[in-house]
Design an enzyme around this catalytic site. Structure first.
Site, PDB file in Angstrom:
ATOM      1  N   THR A   1      46.031  13.660 -38.769  1.00  0.00           N
ATOM      2  CA  THR A   1      45.136  14.607 -39.595  1.00  0.00           C
ATOM      3  C   THR A   1      45.333  15.972 -39.294  1.00  0.00           C
ATOM      4  O   THR A   1      45.797  16.399 -38.459  1.00  0.00           O
ATOM      5  CB  THR A   1      43.642  13.836 -38.916  1.00  0.00           C
ATOM      6  OG1 THR A   1      42.705  14.946 -39.417  1.00  0.00           O
ATOM      7  CG2 THR A   1      43.810  13.950 -37.573  1.00  0.00           C
ATOM      8  N   ASP A   2      44.778  16.881 -40.244  1.00  0.00           N
ATOM      9  CA  ASP A   2      44.795  18.191 -39.848  1.00  0.00           C
ATOM     10  C   ASP A   2      43.759  18.509 -38.626  1.00  0.00           C
ATOM     11  O   ASP A   2      43.787  19.656 -38.211  1.00  0.00           O
ATOM     12  CB  ASP A   2      44.281  18.909 -41.013  1.00  0.00           C
ATOM     13  CG  ASP A   2      42.961  18.517 -41.928  1.00  0.00           C
ATOM     14  OD1 ASP A   2      42.281  17.596 -41.181  1.00  0.00           O
ATOM     15  OD2 ASP A   2      42.622  19.499 -42.754  1.00  0.00           O
ATOM     16  N   GLU A   3      42.939  17.731 -38.337  1.00  0.00           N
ATOM     17  CA  GLU A   3      41.905  17.851 -37.475  1.00  0.00           C
ATOM     18  C   GLU A   3      42.370  18.087 -36.041  1.00  0.00           C
ATOM     19  O   GLU A   3      41.816  18.649 -35.185  1.00  0.00           O
ATOM     20  CB  GLU A   3      40.881  16.714 -37.234  1.00  0.00           C
ATOM     21  CG  GLU A   3      39.916  16.645 -38.426  1.00  0.00           C
ATOM     22  CD  GLU A   3      38.900  15.631 -38.433  1.00  0.00           C
ATOM     23  OE1 GLU A   3      38.387  15.402 -37.014  1.00  0.00           O
ATOM     24  OE2 GLU A   3      38.266  14.997 -39.381  1.00  0.00           O
TER      25      GLU A   3
ATOM     26  N   TYR B   1      37.557  11.630 -31.734  1.00  0.00           N
ATOM     27  CA  TYR B   1      38.561  11.055 -32.703  1.00  0.00           C
ATOM     28  C   TYR B   1      39.684  12.114 -32.871  1.00  0.00           C
ATOM     29  O   TYR B   1      40.913  11.597 -32.552  1.00  0.00           O
ATOM     30  CB  TYR B   1      37.687  11.173 -34.098  1.00  0.00           C
ATOM     31  CG  TYR B   1      38.811  11.103 -35.346  1.00  0.00           C
ATOM     32  CD1 TYR B   1      39.703  10.001 -35.503  1.00  0.00           C
ATOM     33  CD2 TYR B   1      38.905  12.038 -36.215  1.00  0.00           C
ATOM     34  CE1 TYR B   1      40.466  10.024 -36.486  1.00  0.00           C
ATOM     35  CE2 TYR B   1      39.831  11.984 -37.118  1.00  0.00           C
ATOM     36  CZ  TYR B   1      40.661  11.094 -37.401  1.00  0.00           C
ATOM     37  OH  TYR B   1      41.633  11.069 -38.503  1.00  0.00           O
TER      38      TYR B   1
ATOM     39  N   LYS C   1      43.711  11.442 -31.941  1.00  0.00           N
ATOM     40  CA  LYS C   1      44.781  11.780 -33.011  1.00  0.00           C
ATOM     41  C   LYS C   1      45.868  12.677 -32.518  1.00  0.00           C
ATOM     42  O   LYS C   1      46.935  12.403 -32.561  1.00  0.00           O
ATOM     43  CB  LYS C   1      44.314  12.124 -34.150  1.00  0.00           C
ATOM     44  CG  LYS C   1      43.473  10.810 -35.038  1.00  0.00           C
ATOM     45  CD  LYS C   1      44.036   9.719 -35.432  1.00  0.00           C
ATOM     46  CE  LYS C   1      45.448   9.989 -36.316  1.00  0.00           C
ATOM     47  NZ  LYS C   1      46.084   8.717 -36.873  1.00  0.00           N
TER      48      LYS C   1
HETATM   49  P1  NAD Z   1      39.891   3.658 -42.288  1.00  0.00           P
HETATM   50  O1  NAD Z   1      38.659   3.742 -41.272  1.00  0.00           O
HETATM   51  O2  NAD Z   1      39.394   3.749 -43.788  1.00  0.00           O
HETATM   52  O3  NAD Z   1      40.876   2.566 -42.137  1.00  0.00           O
HETATM   53  C1  NAD Z   1      41.574   2.183 -40.774  1.00  0.00           C
HETATM   54  C2  NAD Z   1      41.999   0.694 -40.950  1.00  0.00           C
HETATM   55  O4  NAD Z   1      42.679   0.456 -39.725  1.00  0.00           O
HETATM   56  C3  NAD Z   1      41.144  -0.315 -41.178  1.00  0.00           C
HETATM   57  O5  NAD Z   1      41.712  -1.055 -42.163  1.00  0.00           O
HETATM   58  C4  NAD Z   1      40.818  -1.147 -39.874  1.00  0.00           C
HETATM   59  O6  NAD Z   1      40.440  -2.424 -39.993  1.00  0.00           O
HETATM   60  C5  NAD Z   1      42.425  -0.762 -39.360  1.00  0.00           C
HETATM   61  N1  NAD Z   1      42.286  -0.921 -37.782  1.00  0.00           N
HETATM   62  C6  NAD Z   1      41.509  -0.320 -36.913  1.00  0.00           C
HETATM   63  N2  NAD Z   1      41.755  -0.824 -35.800  1.00  0.00           N
HETATM   64  C7  NAD Z   1      42.971  -1.303 -35.800  1.00  0.00           C
HETATM   65  C8  NAD Z   1      43.690  -2.204 -34.677  1.00  0.00           C
HETATM   66  N3  NAD Z   1      43.457  -1.868 -33.211  1.00  0.00           N
HETATM   67  N4  NAD Z   1      44.922  -2.851 -35.069  1.00  0.00           N
HETATM   68  C9  NAD Z   1      44.965  -2.884 -36.530  1.00  0.00           C
HETATM   69  N5  NAD Z   1      44.127  -2.374 -37.459  1.00  0.00           N
HETATM   70  C10 NAD Z   1      43.352  -1.509 -37.198  1.00  0.00           C
HETATM   71  O7  NAD Z   1      40.848   5.113 -42.078  1.00  0.00           O
HETATM   72  P2  NAD Z   1      41.597   5.917 -43.278  1.00  0.00           P
HETATM   73  O8  NAD Z   1      40.517   7.080 -43.585  1.00  0.00           O
HETATM   74  O9  NAD Z   1      42.010   5.205 -44.278  1.00  0.00           O
HETATM   75  O10 NAD Z   1      42.489   6.627 -42.375  1.00  0.00           O
HETATM   76  C11 NAD Z   1      43.767   6.090 -42.117  1.00  0.00           C
HETATM   77  C12 NAD Z   1      44.444   7.008 -41.411  1.00  0.00           C
HETATM   78  O11 NAD Z   1      44.723   8.395 -42.022  1.00  0.00           O
HETATM   79  C13 NAD Z   1      44.041   7.342 -39.845  1.00  0.00           C
HETATM   80  O12 NAD Z   1      45.112   7.231 -39.010  1.00  0.00           O
HETATM   81  C14 NAD Z   1      43.591   8.655 -39.808  1.00  0.00           C
HETATM   82  O13 NAD Z   1      43.453   9.203 -38.693  1.00  0.00           O
HETATM   83  C15 NAD Z   1      44.433   9.075 -41.086  1.00  0.00           C
HETATM   84  N6  NAD Z   1      43.786  10.456 -41.878  1.00  0.00           N
HETATM   85  C16 NAD Z   1      42.734  10.101 -42.528  1.00  0.00           C
HETATM   86  C17 NAD Z   1      42.270  10.846 -43.410  1.00  0.00           C
HETATM   87  C18 NAD Z   1      40.989  10.973 -44.210  1.00  0.00           C
HETATM   88  O14 NAD Z   1      40.516  11.704 -45.158  1.00  0.00           O
HETATM   89  N7  NAD Z   1      40.299   9.802 -44.371  1.00  0.00           N
HETATM   90  C19 NAD Z   1      42.937  12.379 -43.556  1.00  0.00           C
HETATM   91  C20 NAD Z   1      44.015  12.575 -42.853  1.00  0.00           C
HETATM   92  C21 NAD Z   1      44.498  11.542 -41.948  1.00  0.00           C
HETATM   93  O1  DAU Z   2      40.426  16.272 -42.212  1.00  0.00           O
HETATM   94  C1  DAU Z   2      41.020  15.036 -42.011  1.00  0.00           C
HETATM   95  C2  DAU Z   2      39.685  14.084 -41.695  1.00  0.00           C
HETATM   96  O2  DAU Z   2      38.780  13.881 -42.814  1.00  0.00           O
HETATM   97  C3  DAU Z   2      40.193  12.793 -41.233  1.00  0.00           C
HETATM   98  O3  DAU Z   2      41.228  12.854 -39.981  1.00  0.00           O
HETATM   99  C4  DAU Z   2      39.327  11.813 -40.649  1.00  0.00           C
HETATM  100  O4  DAU Z   2      39.689  10.489 -40.450  1.00  0.00           O
HETATM  101  C5  DAU Z   2      38.133  11.814 -41.994  1.00  0.00           C
HETATM  102  O5  DAU Z   2      37.144  10.836 -41.566  1.00  0.00           O
HETATM  103  C6  DAU Z   2      37.702  13.177 -42.362  1.00  0.00           C
HETATM  104  O6  DAU Z   2      36.939  13.799 -41.433  1.00  0.00           O
HETATM  105  P1  DAU Z   2      35.656  14.724 -41.726  1.00  0.00           P
HETATM  106  O7  DAU Z   2      34.715  14.530 -40.384  1.00  0.00           O
HETATM  107  O8  DAU Z   2      35.972  15.778 -42.304  1.00  0.00           O
HETATM  108  O9  DAU Z   2      34.985  13.672 -42.820  1.00  0.00           O
HETATM  109  P2  DAU Z   2      33.541  13.023 -43.034  1.00  0.00           P
HETATM  110  O10 DAU Z   2      33.865  12.339 -44.538  1.00  0.00           O
HETATM  111  O11 DAU Z   2      33.090  12.443 -42.080  1.00  0.00           O
HETATM  112  O12 DAU Z   2      32.788  14.518 -43.321  1.00  0.00           O
HETATM  113  C7  DAU Z   2      33.094  15.504 -44.138  1.00  0.00           C
HETATM  114  C8  DAU Z   2      32.324  16.448 -44.183  1.00  0.00           C
HETATM  115  O13 DAU Z   2      30.984  16.342 -44.507  1.00  0.00           O
HETATM  116  C9  DAU Z   2      31.918  17.042 -42.646  1.00  0.00           C
HETATM  117  O14 DAU Z   2      31.925  18.538 -42.740  1.00  0.00           O
HETATM  118  C10 DAU Z   2      30.775  16.476 -42.387  1.00  0.00           C
HETATM  119  C11 DAU Z   2      29.927  16.250 -43.647  1.00  0.00           C
HETATM  120  N1  DAU Z   2      28.958  15.258 -43.775  1.00  0.00           N
HETATM  121  C12 DAU Z   2      29.206  14.099 -43.456  1.00  0.00           C
HETATM  122  C13 DAU Z   2      28.404  12.986 -43.893  1.00  0.00           C
HETATM  123  C14 DAU Z   2      29.014  11.679 -43.424  1.00  0.00           C
HETATM  124  C15 DAU Z   2      27.597  15.589 -44.495  1.00  0.00           C
HETATM  125  O15 DAU Z   2      27.575  16.781 -44.686  1.00  0.00           O
HETATM  126  N2  DAU Z   2      26.857  14.454 -44.668  1.00  0.00           N
HETATM  127  C16 DAU Z   2      27.137  13.219 -44.217  1.00  0.00           C
HETATM  128  O16 DAU Z   2      26.433  12.342 -44.838  1.00  0.00           O
END
Ligand code: NAD
Ligand code: DAU
Length: 331
Positions: A120-122, A147, A151
């Site tokens: 992630t960019d975080e 989190y 990562k």
């Molecule tokens: P998500 O929470 O939707 O999905 C995570 C999945 O991993 C789920 O299906 C869960 O059951 C599985 N999981 C969790 N713990 C596990 C374990 N111990 N063993 C096997 N499976 C397990 O997450 P996502 O948003 O799809 O993110 C997927 C990946 O992408 C993560 O590594 C996250 O850091 C990265 N990422 C997410 C975003 C975003 O915007 N959501 C952006 C950049 C990177």
């Molecule tokens: O940048 C990549 C990341 O993006 C991933 O690594 C994470 O897995 C993914 O969850 C996401 O993280 P964020 O914390 O940015 O996503 P989230 O959807 O939780 O929140 C997005 C923005 O919206 C953040 O600034 C918080 C805000 N927010 C979130 C929720 C749930 C609100 O204002 N209201 C809300 O109800």
């Protein structure tokens, strides 16, 4: 290729499995623990001769060893992924994101299997709103939350396993994804499903925080590109020039759903809330020739809203518990 996709029942992992089935001949085995964030139904409709499913934990060395031994490449999505949960209880983030990644790396090392790590960019911390720079592959790590620190730790493990043990790994760090199959705890689907349920959307703090949105399908095409053409040991940033502040996103969701643009509530801010993320994906575009397909956020968001309208059975079981968790924190 035989791909082992960890976390393939989660949001981005399931989008990747659908993308692979549609655009390649690869065979996929999904390894997923099916935590609260995993949903087997996200893989419904995929052909059984192309996609196998194993329920298991990436920190379980025996299960992981058998599956990695049988794969040509591992694409590692599985993680605890939600910042708000990591502030509530960090422990599962250490177990899965650190120990789970370590367990997979040891198996990839034993069996000399290609490894791609999804991150992630975080890991880079946050930017000021007026900073002209964006994150690049050279930006120093500076994570803020439990989190993002786990990562960052997992990225560093991958780098060490490449250098010390010659594991054939690449890493990608992507910005915020949107699209179908995203858990409704996350910002965009939470607000869409709130509107569907007649609940006012909830904006943390003033809503000036900026996220750099990319469609999950573009993330998938970037990962496939890196898997095919990426240089071993390298990191690639994935982003689609999609910066938006949260207030604008909530107002757009309300407008697209036929509601007044101001029909939302400001709620308690997230502790340690990162202000802005922004990705410079020049390297991926120039060295590997990748381009995003979804360039219009408005139409991508409208299609995502339609998906949640059409798939209430997929998300409804999680809605009450998700809102009860947020309500307990004044959010
Ligand atoms: P998500 O929470 O939707 O999905 C995570 C999945 O991993 C789920 O299906 C869960 O059951 C599985 N999981 C969790 N713990 C596990 C374990 N111990 N063993 C096997 N499976 C397990 O997450 P996502 O948003 O799809 O993110 C997927 C990946 O992408 C993560 O590594 C996250 O850091 C990265 N990422 C997410 C975003 C975003 O915007 N959501 C952006 C950049 C990177
Ligand atoms: O940048 C990549 C990341 O993006 C991933 O690594 C994470 O897995 C993914 O969850 C996401 O993280 P964020 O914390 O940015 O996503 P989230 O959807 O939780 O929140 C997005 C923005 O919206 C953040 O600034 C918080 C805000 N927010 C979130 C929720 C749930 C609100 O204002 N209201 C809300 O109800």
């Amino acid at each position: 290729m035989r791909l082992l996709v960890t976390g393939g029942a989660g949001f981005i992992g399931s989008n990747f499995v659908h993308h692979v089935v549609e655009h390649t001949d690869h065979h996929v085995t999904v390894l997923d623990k099916l935590t609260y964030a995993g949903n087997r139904a996200s893989l419904d409709g995929l052909p059984e001769d192309r996609v196998a499913f194993v329920q298991g934990d990436i920190a379980d060395a025996a299960v992981v060893d058998t599956l990695v031994a049988d794969a040509d490449a591992v694409v590692h999505y599985a993680a605890e992924s939600h910042n708000d949960n990591s502030l509530d209880d960090p422990r599962p983030f250490l177990d899965t994101n650190i120990i789970g990644t370590y367990t997979l790396l040891e198996a990839a090392r034993r069996h000399d299997v290609r490894f791609h790590h999804i991150s992630t960019d975080e890991v880079y911390g946050d930017l000021e709103l007026d900073d002209p720079e964006r994150f690049t592959e050279k930006t120093p790590y500076n994570p803020s939350s439990p989190y993002s620190s786990t990562k960052a730790g997992s990225d560093l493990l991958v780098r060490a396993w490449v250098r010390s043990f010659g594991v054939r790994a690449t890493i990608s760090n992507c910005s915020n994804n949107y699209g179908p199959y995203q858990h409704i705890e996350k910002f965009i689907p939470r607000q869409i499903t709130n509107v569907i349920r007649g609940i006012r959307p909830k904006l943390y703090g003033k809503g000036e925080n900026v996220r750099d949105w990319i469609h999950a399908d573009d993330h998938s095409s970037a990962v496939l590109t890196i898997l095919e053409k990426g240089e071993i040991g390298q990191t690639y940033l994935i982003g689609a020039d999609g910066e938006q502040n949260n207030k604008d996103v909530v107002e757009l969701i309300l407008e697209l759903m036929g509601q007044p643009r101001d029909a939302y509530d400001h709620v308690a801010d997230r502790p340690g809330h990162d202000l802005r993320y922004a990705i410079d994906s020049t390297r991926l575009r120039t060295e590997l020739g990748w381009q995003p397909k979804y360039r219009d956020f408005r139409s991508g968001l409208a299609a995502t809203i339609e998906w949640y309208r059409d798939n209430e059975a997929w998300w409804a079981p999680a809605k009450d518990a998700t809102e009860a968790f947020y309500a307990s924190k004044g959010q």
